[in-house]
Design a protein around this motif. Structure first.
Motif, mmCIF file in Angstrom:
data_model
loop_
_atom_site.group_PDB
_atom_site.id
_atom_site.type_symbol
_atom_site.label_atom_id
_atom_site.label_comp_id
_atom_site.label_asym_id
_atom_site.label_seq_id
_atom_site.Cartn_x
_atom_site.Cartn_y
_atom_site.Cartn_z
ATOM 1 N N HIS A 7 1.063 -1.119 -0.043
ATOM 2 C CA HIS A 7 0.038 -0.069 0.057
ATOM 3 C C HIS A 7 0.813 1.267 -0.065
ATOM 4 O O HIS A 7 1.583 1.528 0.996
ATOM 5 C CB HIS A 7 -0.829 -0.061 1.218
ATOM 6 N N THR A 10 0.749 3.923 2.542
ATOM 7 C CA THR A 10 1.239 3.458 4.116
ATOM 8 C C THR A 10 2.715 3.342 3.890
ATOM 9 O O THR A 10 3.483 4.019 4.731
ATOM 10 C CB THR A 10 0.588 2.094 4.123
ATOM 11 N N HIS A 24 6.042 6.800 13.221
ATOM 12 C CA HIS A 24 5.371 7.672 12.124
ATOM 13 C C HIS A 24 5.619 9.197 12.382
ATOM 14 O O HIS A 24 6.029 9.380 13.757
ATOM 15 C CB HIS A 24 3.879 7.608 11.774
ATOM 16 N N ILE A 58 -0.511 -2.321 9.804
ATOM 17 C CA ILE A 58 0.416 -1.439 8.959
ATOM 18 C C ILE A 58 1.427 -2.473 8.329
ATOM 19 O O ILE A 58 1.722 -2.233 7.006
ATOM 20 C CB ILE A 58 1.067 -0.259 9.726
#
Length: 67
Positions: A7, A10, A24, A58
């Motif tokens: 993805h 992501t 993050h 994730i």
């Protein structure tokens, strides 16, 4: 069996640590920082870690591709 695709959204936003936790950047740091207090801006620096539940999701979305 087809392979799972990474993805891309992501991949741009998260990075997995050695133990599998997702790191993050804090939200709200791109612009409009002049109205924030100095303390708020200071606390938004650097990276943070997501919860274990989100880290698993994730990691699946990254499909083994984390920098």
């Amino acid at each position: 069996m087809p392979k799972q695709k990474t993805h891309k959204g992501t991949k741009k936003r998260f990075r997995l640590s050695a133990k599998g936790k997702a790191k993050h950047r804090h939200s709200g740091t791109s612009h409009l920082a002049t109205r924030m207090s100095t303390k708020r801006k200071r606390n938004l620096r650097g990276t943070t870690v997501t919860t274990d539940t989100n880290s698993k999701i994730i990691a699946e979305a990254l499909a083994g591709n984390s920098y």
